[in-house]
Write an enzyme that holds these catalytic residues in place. Structure first.
Site: not given
Length: 255
Positions: A143, A156
């Site tokens: 990401s 995350y």
């Protein structure tokens, strides 16, 4: 076809980016193992798409937070197809909460799938390739938040930052074995994980203003790069992260 005769395992391939990667790999000549945790219907749809491209597909359920489940996944995949050539660690989850409210269970769940699951799936893949004395390709779907802060998503971000370093470290360890490993770091992609964003016109509009290409990414934007990294064209590429974000990372300000 860039992947003709190859066998690929794509985790989290019942929807979103993973499903599009599985479908693109099939169109490039690969047989594909499709995995899911909740959406069997989505996995079956992906299987039909792979078969429509003239390739074989296997659908398996897996809990990527459980090492025994991961080992069973790899064993069953290899038993069915005879070998694996490509592993795409795509499956990922996130939870939203201010840092001071994050629950241990949520932290464990996010790190378990996004980092621990990738670690041990990759370990099993590497053991398989070593046993057969074969080269292979490993692609992690990371990401932009392996680099870019994302308030209220601390677990995350920690998982993706860890994935960046894991990939760099393994590129050094696995290079002499002929195993390439790279990350793809998507930005804002139109997938189910971004459903809340897609349904909030104000937040979506603010985000689009920060993307120089002025649109959200599509799963196919990621799948095309995955094909390259899985192919012979990327034989001299390892240990890198490739951002697929429309320029967001260098133009982003938290609202």
């Amino acid at each position: 076809m860039k992947l003709e005769g190859k066998v690929a395992l794509v985790t989290g391939s019942s929807q979103g980016i993973g499903r599009r990667i599985a479908e693109r790999f099939a169109r490039e000549g690969a047989d594909v193992v499709i995995t899911y945790n909740h959406s069997r219907d989505g996995a079956d749809e992906a299987r039909r798409a792979v078969e429509a491209a003239g390739r074989r597909a296997l659908v398996l359920k897996v809990d990527l937070g459980c090492v025994d489940s991961i080992r069973t996944l790899l064993t069953d995949s290899i038993s069915y197809f005879g070998r694996l050539d490509i592993l795409v660690n795509n499956a990922g989850i996130e939870t939203h909460a201010p840092f001071w409210e994050v629950k241990e269970a949520d932290f464990d769940k996010v790190l378990g799938v996004n980092l621990k699951g990738v670690f041990f799936a990759t370990q099993e893949m590497v053991r398989h390739l070593m046993a057969d004395h074969r080269r292979g390709k490993i692609i992690n779907i990371s990401s932009v938040h392996e680099d870019l802060p994302f308030p209220n998503f601390a677990a995350y971000c920690a998982s993706k930052g860890g994935l960046k370093m894991l990939t760099r470290n393994l590129s050094v360890e696995l290079g002499p074995l002929g195993i390439n490993i790279n990350n793809i770091a998507p930005g804002a992609i139109e997938t189910p994980i971004n459903t809340n964003l897609l349904n909030d016109p104000q937040k979506l509009g603010a985000l689009l203003k920060q993307i120089p290409l002025e649109r959200l990414g599509q799963p196919g934007d990621v799948a095309g790069l995955a094909v390259f990294l899985a192919s012979d064209d990327a034989d001299y590429v390892t240990g890198s992260t490739y951002f697929v974000d429309g320029g967001l990372t260098w133009n982003y300000q938290e609202q």
